[in-house]
Design an enzyme around this catalytic site. Structure first.
Site, PDB file in Angstrom:
ATOM      1  N   ILE A  96       0.828  -1.216   0.000  1.00 55.38           N
ATOM      2  CA  ILE A  96       0.000   0.000   0.000  1.00 55.38           C
ATOM      3  C   ILE A  96       0.851   1.251   0.000  1.00 55.38           C
ATOM      4  O   ILE A  96       0.337   2.358  -0.033  1.00 55.38           O
ATOM      5  CB  ILE A  96      -0.965   0.035   1.209  1.00 55.38           C
ATOM      6  CG1 ILE A  96      -0.215  -0.203   2.518  1.00 55.38           C
ATOM      7  CG2 ILE A  96      -2.090  -0.948   1.018  1.00 55.38           C
ATOM      8  CD1 ILE A  96      -1.069   0.022   3.736  1.00 55.38           C
ATOM      9  N   VAL A 146       5.501  -0.902   2.422  1.00 60.40           N
ATOM     10  CA  VAL A 146       4.463  -1.001   3.434  1.00 60.40           C
ATOM     11  C   VAL A 146       3.370  -1.894   2.884  1.00 60.40           C
ATOM     12  O   VAL A 146       2.934  -1.724   1.748  1.00 60.40           O
ATOM     13  CB  VAL A 146       3.877   0.398   3.754  1.00 60.40           C
ATOM     14  CG1 VAL A 146       2.900   0.305   4.916  1.00 60.40           C
ATOM     15  CG2 VAL A 146       4.981   1.400   4.054  1.00 60.40           C
ATOM     16  N   ASP A 166      10.533  14.437   9.294  1.00 62.53           N
ATOM     17  CA  ASP A 166      10.104  14.204   7.920  1.00 62.53           C
ATOM     18  C   ASP A 166       8.620  14.527   7.761  1.00 62.53           C
ATOM     19  O   ASP A 166       7.838  13.706   7.277  1.00 62.53           O
ATOM     20  CB  ASP A 166      10.395  12.763   7.484  1.00 62.53           C
ATOM     21  CG  ASP A 166      10.271  12.603   5.962  1.00 62.53           C
ATOM     22  OD1 ASP A 166      10.251  13.624   5.257  1.00 62.53           O
ATOM     23  OD2 ASP A 166      10.189  11.453   5.499  1.00 62.53           O
TER      24      ASP A 166
END
Ligand code: NAG
Ligand code: NAG
Ligand code: NAG
Ligand code: NAG
Ligand code: NAG
Ligand code: NAG
Length: 930
Positions: free
Chosen positions: A646, A654, A767
């Site tokens: 995904i 992931v 991030d």
């Protein structure tokens, strides 16, 4: 004068019990004396039969004339009604209707200067004249005021009456179409002078109020309505039949002459001669239906037509507005009240002595008359319209009742004029008379020659003269003291930039791109608060470096190569801030270079240490944190053998998984090369398992087996913010409204504020980007990917973090000089996210002009100048300006180059909450939640 018997022959019946005596004499002398003054002459009357073709005199001896002289638009039709009761016009009547939607439909009504007040009465009748059975709805305005909405489905005919204070010799009465409202139609217009000084008491001194009739009642009158010639001002007084209780009252005769001089409204004797008196009750109430929630003006008239003086309290909507008011025998008097914000009205007279009595009542809605624009402005605009040679439809007042095309107003002041894409050729001197202008947009108007005639515009904040053929700057720049944005791009400006531009202290953005300028820019333009754009010129810079006339740019001036503007700050060698504003391309390349370099070094140093150390094994054995330890087998089965990818994060893929309890999870599997050392990994997951906040993606657990490092998070089905802003996938539903964007920003800021200030130890995310803000099914936002953050302990709060992690476009510019990421670096990245929410574009774009390449550099000057042209078009302007402003300010502060100037995450959060609540109340007040 046919002064017929009218309402004067009635007798007092109801008061017999009190008075003991029956009849009072009606004095004809009174009425005749009244006429003798000469007011019966319909001087100043104007009666227009709309659509009529000939003049006539009606049964009241009033002369009607056709309306053709007063209007140029519309079509006329003559219709016959079988209406025996109608008095004027006759049963053969005419009307004017307005089928052409492109026209402005206005009557210019002459107002005689014999009085300062006029009654303007208009009648609208549909009666299916066109056979379509579609009664129109439209609005009407008088002068600068919208008077009302005429709905011929609810009443046909419809009558409007306005009491208007005169200030000019003529006034326009306009009919305005409304969407799907059909063609406006009008039957008659009547103008009647009113007595000097009438209807002003209780309104204050302000002349800028008009009254719209709701009720005018001749109390005690039971027959037809009464008007001219009995009322020389031709007001129409309605009988009070429709008010209950009916038939308990009756009329009484006027006793004496002196009564008539009592009020400024100069009520006719015939009206004062009748009253409603409640003999057997001690309260008398009139209840009025009001069609609009508004302020109302209520006038009550009393005449002492009885040989007694009754006293009573006066209540409006239950509040006592006058105690123990006494009506003097043989005197006339009036009381005036203004009540604000009424949607229903009752007037009660409560007896204190004898029976309550009232002779006449008027109820008016109070309308504000917007101020007119200054005559200088209006004539300057007329000159400009003539100069352009196009009919822009500029007539009457520019701001009210409706703002002209190309113009924006603030109150009665014209603050913005946009004539872009219309051919002007030069700047007419009349522009210099538009003293209230804040924005003037003349881009693409074929201007040539010198920039001139604008020196007087001291309020001007934004001036757009781009895409023209202007050749010289002209003079007078230093007087444009409010100027913030000056856009001169794509002209033919030659030579040097004048020093006077540098004197404009508020200037934030100066766009000189694509001209033929050369030489050194004035040093006074070289300041932090000002963004100067110079690309596409011959040779233009702040430094005195000599221009090589033979260089490529000079030989092809149209070339749009990005050009570096060098800001010479080397005089201050101790300044640790990055001394050069990088050309965008250069900056981005450098950022990418640094990231990849540092990341490379990082990977090299970390990859050697990947076996499970004794300490790590021990830690796992004694695991007592909330997060679960998964076996590799469990992970494999949860992800159906890593079937569905995904996403792909910076450190690995992931996968979607499903735990045995049915819960969906996101499973992050780290690349071999990105794996942490065992101790670091255990530290990391230990830290993660302690962080728990509703706006942070929940860490379910991890797996550390066979040298595989796997992290398991809750799965959020709503996709990421990036999907919603830019994606084309199914995750992207309709575009996000401003209130949704603010909610997402507030949620994410809460999560980050928790990382910075709520969690122990504190965490820097490092991030933050739209891709790391995820949405659940209810569109609540949660921050993810803080898993690889570095904790800050108290001791090393100022510690240098060497691991670069981050995404180009979001990275704190101070990082390049300090090599440190701090909480303020998160604030910077989050500021970029806010800019994305505002502008709806990505931080780095590879299309468009070089200037728009970098979102921060592009958006900042506009937002600082309050120029919301750059707001995401998909919002369709649906946002509260104050809410946008606050968000823009906090976004701009967050992306300050100097980290110490940036707000903390807590400050950002509180500003965003404020902006969010402003937008919510804006939506609530404008009635559309979204
Ligand atoms: C009302 O009309 C009736 C009959 O038309 C008349 O007898 C009476 O005098 C009128 N009353 C008033 C107050 O004008
Ligand atoms: C009304 O108009 C019709 C035809 O236009 C005409 O025959 C008639 O006499 C008119 N009636 C009146 C009262 O003017
Ligand atoms: C009305 O105005 C005209 C010209 O505007 C002026 O000559 C005349 O005296 C005025 N009449 C009154 C009664 O003020
Ligand atoms: C006009 O009046 C009709 C009937 O009262 C009503 O149904 C309609 O909504 C009204 N139209 C407007 C635009 O107010
Ligand atoms: C008049 O209005 C007041 C306030 O709206 C209300 O309390 C009262 O009952 C009304 N009286 C009558 C008689 O309608
Ligand atoms: C400039 O204006 C003209 C009309 O005067 C229009 O046809 C043209 O498309 C405009 N150019 C741009 C770039 O907007």
């Amino acid at each position: 004068m046919p002064l017929s018997s009218v309402s004067c022959t009635q007798t007092g019946r109801a008061l017999d019990s009190i008075m003991g005596t029956g009849h009072f004499q009606f004095s004809l002398v009174v009425l005749c004396g009244f006429c003798a003054v000469g007011l019966c002459d319909p001087e100043g009357f104007l009666s227009l039969a709309c659509g009529g073709t000939r003049s006539y005199v009606d049964s009241l001896n009033i002369s009607w004339i056709p309306d053709g002289e007063y209007i140029t638009t519309g079509q006329t039709i003559s219709v016959s009604y079988v209406d025996s009761s109608s008095t004027s016009p006759t049963s053969n009547t005419s009307l004017r209707f307005f089928p052409d939607s492109s026209k402005r439909n206005c009557y210019q009504l002459p107002l005689k200067n014999t009085s300062s007040l006029a009654l303007i009465r208009t009648r609208f009748m549909y009666k299916n004249y066109d056979g379509k059975q579609e009664p129109p709805v439209f609005s009407v305005s008088l002068g600068t005021a919208i008077a009302s909405t005429v709905n011929l489905s609810s009443n046909d005919p419809w009558m409007e009456e306005l009491v208007w204070p005169l200030s000019k010799d003529s006034i326009s009465f306009c009919l305005h179409r409304i969407p799907n409202g059909g063609s406006p139609v009008i039957s008659t217009i009547e103008v009647r002078p009113l007595p000097e000084g009438a209807y002003r008491s209780g309104l204050g001194d302000s002349p800028n109020k008009s009254l719209r009739k709701a009720y005018r009642i001749d109390c005690g009158q039971t027959n037809d309505s009464l008007r001219y010639p009995l009322d020389p001002y031709d007001r129409i007084w309605d009988p009070d039949k429709s008010f209950s209780p009916f038939h308990v009252s009756t009329a009484f005769k006027i006793q004496s002459n002196s009564i008539l001089s009592g009020t400024a409204e100069d009520l006719p004797a015939a009206v004062l001669a009748t009253a409603r008196v409640l003999a057997r009750k001690d309260t008398l109430t009139y209840s009025f239906l009001l069609d609009t929630l508004a302020d109302y003006y209520i006038a009550l008239y009393f005449a002492g037509i009885l040989p007694i003086s009754p006293s009573f309290d006066i209540l409006i909507n239950g509040d006592i507005v006058w105690s123990n008011y006494t009506v003097e025998v043989s005197g006339a008097s009036a009381l005036y009240f203004t009540r604000k914000g009424l949607d229903s009205l009752n007037v009660t007279l409560r007896s204190t002595s004898f029976s309550p009595q009232v002779n006449a009542i008027e109820v008016y809605e109070v309308l504000d008359i917007p101020a007119e624009a200054s005559s200088t402005t209006v004539s300057a605009l007329q000159v400009i319209q003539q100069f352009i040679g196009l009919d822009l439809g500029w007539e009457d007042d520019p701001c009210s009742p409706f703002t002209w095309d190309h113009i924006t107003c603030h109150g009665s002041r014209v603050t913005s004029l946009d004539l872009s894409n219309i051919i002007l050729r030069s700047i007419n001197p009349a522009f210099g008379d538009l003293l209230d202008l804040k924005t003037l947009d003349l881009h693409n108007t074929s201007l040539a020659g010198e920039i001139q005639n604008l020196g007087s515009l001291q309020n001007l904040e934004r001036l757009n003269l781009s895409f023209n053929g202007l050749a010289s700057f002209g003079a007078d720049w230093e007087t444009l003291v409010s100027l913030r944005v000056l856009d001169l791009q794509h002209n033919s400006l030659k030579g040097k930039v004048p020093d006077s531009l540098g004197e404009l202290k508020d200037l934030r953005l100066l766009n000189l791109e694509n001209n033929m300028l050369e030489g050194t820019l004035p040093q006074s333009l070289n300041r932090d608060s000002l963004n100067v754009r110079t690309s596409g010129n011959l040779c233009l810079s702040f430094s005195a470096i000599t221009c090589d006339d033979s260089n490529e740019a000079a030989s092809s001036p149209a070339m749009q190569a990005p050009q570096v503007t060098i800001v010479d700050k080397r005089k201050h060698p101790r300044n640790t801030r990055l001394p050069i504003i990088l050309g965008v391309v250069g900056g981005v390349l450098l950022a990418l270079l640094v990231i990849s370099l540092v990341a490379f070094i990082y990977k090299r140093t970390e990859r050697t240490e990947s076996a499970l150390t004794a300490r790590a094994a021990m830690d796992m054995k004694n695991w007592n944190a909330a997060a679960k330890i998964f076996s590799y087998k469990e992970i494999k089965s949860a992800t159906n053998n890593f079937k569905e990818v995904i996403g792909r994060g910076s450190f690995g893929a992931v996968y979607l998984g499903k735990l045995p309890d049915g819960k969906s999870v996101a499973v992050k599997v780290r690349f071999d090369k990105s794996q942490l050392g065992a101790d670091s990994f255990i530290n990391e997951v230990h830290l993660l398992s302690q962080v728990c906040h509703q706006n942070l993606v929940f860490f379910e657990g991890f797996c550390y087996e066979s040298q595989r490092q796997i992290l398991v998070y809750e799965y959020l089905p709503g996709g990421s913010l990036a999907d919603h802003l830019y994606g084309t996938s199914s995750k992207k539903s309709v575009s996000l409204s401003w209130v949704r964007r603010l909610k997402i920003a507030v949620d994410a800021a809460k999560g980050l504020d928790y990382l910075h200030n709520g969690s122990e130890p504190r965490i820097i995310h490092r991030d933050i980007k739209c891709g790391n803000i995820l949405l659940d099914k209810d569109m609540n936002a949660k921050v993810c990917d803080f898993g690889l953050s570095k904790q800050i302990t108290r001791e090393d709060a100022t510690h240098v973090t060497t691991v670069v992690k981050g995404t180009a476009g979001y990275l704190d510019p101070e990082y390049y000089s300090t090599q440190q990421l701090t909480e303020k670096s998160d604030v910077y990245s989050f500021g970029v996210v806010l800019l994305e929410l505002i502008c709806g574009r990505e931080p780095l774009s590879h299309t468009g002009t070089p200037d728009s390449f970098n979102l921060v550099l592009w958006a900042k000057p506009y937002l600082q100048a309050g120029a919301f042209e750059i707001v995401d078009e998909r919002l369709n302007g649906c946002f509260d300006v104050e809410s946008m402003k606050r968000t823009a300010i906090v976004a701009v502060r967050s992306v300050e180059r100097d980290a110490s100037q940036r707000p903390t995450m807590a400050e950002v959060l509180s500003e965003l909450k404020e902006a969010y609540s402003i937008q919510l109340s804006y939506l609530a007040s404008s009635g559309h939640m979204n």
